[in-house]
Design an enzyme around this catalytic site. Structure first.
Site, PDB file in Angstrom:
ATOM      1  N   GLY A  30      35.105  38.427  42.298  1.00 48.54           N
ATOM      2  CA  GLY A  30      35.861  39.783  41.565  1.00 48.54           C
ATOM      3  C   GLY A  30      37.218  40.280  41.871  1.00 48.54           C
ATOM      4  N   PRO A  39      39.003  42.665  43.983  1.00 55.97           N
ATOM      5  CA  PRO A  39      40.034  42.944  45.180  1.00 55.97           C
ATOM      6  C   PRO A  39      39.017  44.472  44.969  1.00 55.97           C
ATOM      7  CG  PRO A  39      41.561  42.354  44.988  1.00 55.97           C
ATOM      8  CD  PRO A  39      41.119  42.128  43.312  1.00 55.97           C
ATOM      9  N   VAL A  44      36.144  45.390  44.875  1.00 53.24           N
ATOM     10  CA  VAL A  44      34.688  46.227  44.568  1.00 53.24           C
ATOM     11  C   VAL A  44      33.793  46.451  45.015  1.00 53.24           C
ATOM     12  CG1 VAL A  44      35.390  45.477  41.704  1.00 53.24           C
ATOM     13  CG2 VAL A  44      35.075  44.220  43.245  1.00 53.24           C
ATOM     14  N   SER A  74      43.181  33.730  24.682  1.00 51.67           N
ATOM     15  CA  SER A  74      42.634  34.751  24.590  1.00 51.67           C
ATOM     16  C   SER A  74      43.306  35.713  23.612  1.00 51.67           C
ATOM     17  CB  SER A  74      41.030  35.160  25.322  1.00 51.67           C
ATOM     18  OG  SER A  74      42.380  36.173  25.858  1.00 51.67           O
ATOM     19  N   LYS A  79      36.727  43.059  30.510  1.00 47.12           N
ATOM     20  CA  LYS A  79      37.566  43.886  28.624  1.00 47.12           C
ATOM     21  C   LYS A  79      36.545  44.748  28.034  1.00 47.12           C
ATOM     22  CE  LYS A  79      39.542  38.945  27.684  1.00 47.12           C
ATOM     23  NZ  LYS A  79      38.982  37.649  27.401  1.00 47.12           N
TER      24      LYS A  79
END
Length: 940
Positions: free
Chosen positions: A471, A473, A475, A841, A884
């Protein structure tokens, strides 16, 4: 020891010295050394009548014996030639031969490699040429055992100066080539003996080569050289010779080898003369070959004495330096020996008194005390190695380096927790409480840990697993590992492998290396004292790779549940069971982890926190910690929810909460400064007061009692302690504490104009929104093309080309008469050009932007989309759905378009993340077209 004997015309002083003890040396009054040195100093009747000072060497006999020896030396000196040439004494050891040396006008030329042969000295040489050796043996049989010894010149064609190369060059030279390499001036040498290929030569007199007679073996004609005439009574020559003798005496005091040379020379040659003194000094000093050859070639006796004096002065200085070095080393060695002797005596005394056992015994007892309680738990192969090393330790000397290596090895082997496991707590309810106390949210991570605990409870034992927390940084990946250890009641050990480039850090060094140590896992077991700790391997995606191997490959054995039961450390060289260890790895991006290593781990993704989660974390965790660290009481400060929300939205938009923690700490530091300035000081805690400070305070108290004027500050201090109002932090004054906002609203457009569409992106720092803008640069028939900017990577550049093609295809289907793409030069840009952007994407967003510009219709309000498009219009799945989605909520987006393949990823998100969003899942771009432009059609 030889000393100087001197006498004058008025009286004589006799110095007694120890006679030489060398085999074959004489200690009688007829010693050749007495006669030679007395003659050397010019002790004759004439000089004696003039009161000249006489200097000579004498032995330790009585003074009358010394005087008799001096008188005999004077008589022999009077009979010698006036030029001081080669006179012989009765004690000469040179064997008389027939013919005489002066009759030898043709001699065999023998090359000498290293130093010239001086008259009166022995020199062994090795003759490899059988013809030369046969010629020498034939000369001895004919009673003419003479040859010429000539020093070899340096070879100009090579720089080699080693003895092996010089000998090789001598053996290869023949005839004229050898003659060119020889110095002209050499020495007539008597062949003393021949043993195999070794020939012993004794120097007689100087020779000069005139011409070559035969080549093989090399035979030359020679001239016998005589010293130039000189005056024996010349004061300059006498003074020079006296200085040579004085220097010789100084060197004789320190060099026993020189004393042996003097005795041997006088026994075999006889008396010293001025020329012989010069030859003697040059022959025995440590001069190089060229300087010695220069003395040999010099026929002027005075110059030869000067050259010899210069060489001997250098030798004396070298002798002094050698003596200084020897003395320093002797003092050091004697001091160490004395210290060693005293230590050994101290050990013996302590051992007799029973005060202390021997060091080896004490070490062995210490190691046995460590292993005896756990002897049944130690594996048999490890126990065998320990016993062997203990036996080896007793056989080694304590001062040897191998002793220290074995001691350190045993220290590591015996201190490891073989078979010692901590009692685990399999209470799921307690573990749930601990995890909730330490962390807010992260339900998927907590669920996986609770599953692990539940399996351990059912099995009665827990098997080690490898979990990878990935994950952005901040968290809480590292703190989660610490919480898991607390929930399981396991010991916790953390080490970071970020930038690690040496395999030895993981697998250990070989014991043969100086300063060798085990790897991190062995150090971990020693530190925690249990065989089932929780090991947190931090930053596993940032492993380096250097010249010492690939650490990622070394981790394969450590992090494989099937292999780490027999993990082998290079230092210990015995297998260790790590199957009960719970490994937790952390990484920011799992794409940076090598695939074989990633395959061994169970990856748990931790996405960023949404705004609501950040508010709870800030209120329940960060604010309390910062307040306690700053020493502020809860009733002194109040931070409103609006202030926290504004801090999160405008200052701390990253996925984690590390920057949010820094900002909250910054607020409380400023509040602490404000409170101190206003006089709010807590009661002083009872702490130890330094003696000097106490004396200063006492002195100030005494002065204050003597001076009544100092009472005013006390009143001010009482006024300072008046209550202060609570500090309120609200959205209005937040900027006073943390400065102006760092971020502004990501939603730049309201509403979105034609040709602009919002996309969703994923980064290592979390999710973010970005706009894709398209505009017309130039119109004209046949000018259709596309330019892209915004520091796009190769993947996004290709996506832009695909989007341009798909947009033209869809435009041809929807509006066949629209020639916009064929006749328009377009420019597609992604803002924030300083930020590199790349990823698969953004295809659907680019197509929508191009179609919006072509149809001159804006997209639906509050719409964001993500997904890659193929040339046929199919929508491919993307990654980072949670990041997102969080980014869309932060930008107040209401409608999101995801690929159909990501429906399950979205459904697994927490309800508070999905709340209030209208999400559409599509598998073909035509559905996106309807969603993006359908609202405008209805209004039309």
């Amino acid at each position: 020891m030889l000393k100087l004997f001197s006498s004058t015309a008025s009286r004589a002083h006799h110095h007694h010295l120890t006679p030489a003890t060398r085999p074959g040396a004489t200690s009688s009054v007829e010693s050749p050394l007495l006669k030679a040195l007395s003659h050397l100093t010019g002790l004759n009747r004439r000089s004696n009548s003039l009161g000249c000072r006489r200097v000579f060497f004498c032995s330790d006999k009585a003074s009358d014996a010394a005087a008799a020896a001096a008188a005999e030396a004077e008589a022999k000196a009077a009979e010698s030639d006036s030029d001081g040439s080669d006179s012989k004494s009765s004690s000469s050891a040179i064997v008389p031969t027939n013919p005489r040396p002066e009759d030898c006008l043709t001699v065999l030329a023998l090359p000498v490699a290293h130093r010239p042969l001086f008259p009166g000295f022995y020199m062994p040489i090795y003759v490899k040429d059988p013809k030369v050796l046969a010629a020498l043996q034939e000369s001895r049989r004919r009673q003419a055992p003479y040859a010429g010894a000539f020093l070899l010149k340096d070879d100009p064609s090579t720089d080699s100066s080693s003895s092996t190369d010089v000998e090789k060059n001598i053996n290869e030279l023949k005839g004229k080539d050898l003659l060119k390499r020889l110095h002209e001036v050499g020495t007539l040498a008597q062949i003393s003996s021949i043993q195999g290929d070794q020939v012993i030569l004794v120097g007689h007199r100087r020779l000069r080569i005139t011409e070559m007679v035969s080549e093989e073996p090399l035979t030359v004609k020679v001239d016998h050289l005589k010293d130039k005439p000189f005056d024996m009574d010349d004061d300059v020559i006498k003074a020079t010779s006296f200085e040579v003798i004085s220097t010789l005496r100084d060197v004789l005091k320190t060099s026993s080898l020189w004393r042996d040379h003097v005795q041997t020379y006088t026994q075999h040659i006889g008396e010293f003369t001025y020329p012989r003194l010069a030859d003697f000094g040059a022959a025995i000093c440590g001069a190089n070959r060229h300087q010695a050859q220069e003395v040999l070639e010099e026929l002027d006796v005075h110059k030869r004495l000067q050259l010899t004096l210069e060489l001997m002065k250098k030798e004396r200085e070298i002798s002094k330096i050698q003596e200084t070095i020897a003395k320093a080393i002797e003092e050091k060695i004697s001091g160490e020996q004395r210290r060693y002797l005293l230590n050994e005596q101290l050990k013996a005394i302590k051992k007799e008194l029973g005060v202390e056992t021997d060091d080896k015994s004490a070490l062995s007892d210490k190691f046995k005390e460590r292993i005896d309680p756990n002897k049944e738990k130690i594996p048999p192969h490890v126990l065998q190695v320990i016993e062997e090393e203990l036996t080896k330790l007793q056989l080694l000397e304590a001062s040897s380096s191998e002793f220290n290596v074995t001691r350190n090895y045993l220290d590591w082997l015996t201190i490891l927790p073989w078979g010692n496991y901590s009692d685990e707590n399999f209470d799921v309810v307690r573990a749930q409480q601990i995890l909730d106390e330490d962390h807010y949210g992260l339900s998927d991570v907590k669920e996986r840990i609770l599953e692990f605990i539940a399996v351990g409870r059912l099995r009665g034992t827990s098997q080690g697993k490898i979990i990878c927390l990935s994950g952005p940084p901040g968290v809480g990946k590292t703190s989660i590992g610490r919480s898991i250890a607390r929930a399981l009641n396991r010991k916790f050990f953390r080490f970071s492998v970020g930038g690690l480039a040496d395999v030895a850090e993981i697998k250990g060094h070989r014991r043969t290396y100086v300063g060798a140590m085990p790897g991190k896992m062995v150090q971990c077991l020693k530190s925690v004292g249990t065989a089932n700790p929780l090991v947190l391997i931090d930053e596993i995606d940032k492993l380096g790779r250097g010249h010492a191997g690939d650490p990622a490959s070394a981790l394969l054995e450590l992090l494989d549940p099937e292999q780490n039961a027999n993990f082998l450390d290079h230092y210990l060289d015995v297998t260790i069971d790590l199957s009960k260890v719970l490994f937790v790895c952390t990484a920011n991006v799992i794409d940076m982890i090598p695939n074989p290593l990633l395959d061994r781990m169970e990856v748990i993704s931790i996405a960023g926190y949404i705004t609501d989660e950040k508010v709870h974390i800030a209120r329940d965790y960060l604010e309390k910690t910062a307040r306690g660290d700053c020493g502020i009481k809860p009733e002194q400060v109040e931070v409103s929810d609006a202030a926290l929300l504004s801090l999160i939205e405008n200052y701390c938009r990253e996925a984690g909460v590390r920057n949010l923690q820094k900002q909250i700490e910054k607020i409380y530091r400023k509040i602490a400064l404000k409170l101190v300035r206003e006089g709010v000081v807590p009661e002083e805690p009872a702490v130890a007061v330094d003696t000097e400070e106490a004396e200063i305070v006492t002195k100030l108290d005494v002065e204050s009692t003597e001076n009544p004027v100092v009472e005013e500050p006390k009143e001010e201090a009482q006024k300072e302690k008046t209550p202060v109002e609570k500090v309120m932090i609200d959205e209005s004054n937040l900027a006073d504490y943390v400065g102006k906002p760092v971020f502004h609203a990501e939603k730049i457009y309201e509403p979105t104009p034609v040709g602009v569409v919002m996309g969703l992106a994923w980064t290592s720092m979390g999710g973010s929104t970005l706009y894709i803008e398209t505009t017309v640069v130039e119109d004209g028939e046949g000018k259709g093309c596309l330019n892209v900017t915004g520091q796009l990577g190769d993947v996004m550049k290709e996506s832009a080309q695909i989007a341009h093609t798909v947009a033209r295809k869809i435009m041809l289907e929807k509006e066949p008469d629209n020639q916009f793409f064929a006749n328009s030069k377009l420019h597609l840009h992604v803002p924030a050009g300083a930020t590199p952007k790349d990823g698969p994407s953004a295809g659907c967003t680019m197509i929508t932007s191009l179609l919006s510009l072509a149809m001159k219709k804006p997209v639906q309000k509050d719409l964001a989309m993500t997904g890659e498009v193929t040339l046929t219009g199919r929508i491919l799945p993307i990654g980072g759905v949670k990041e997102k989605t969080i980014a869309a909520r932060r930008s107040q987006v209401k409608t999101i378009i995801f690929p159909e393949a990501n429906r399950r990823d979205f459904e697994e998100l927490a309800e508070n993340v999905k709340e209030g969003l209208d999400v559409h899942f599509v598998d073909d771009y035509r559905k996106i077209f309807e969603l993006a432009f359908g609202y405008d059609k209805q209004q039309d």
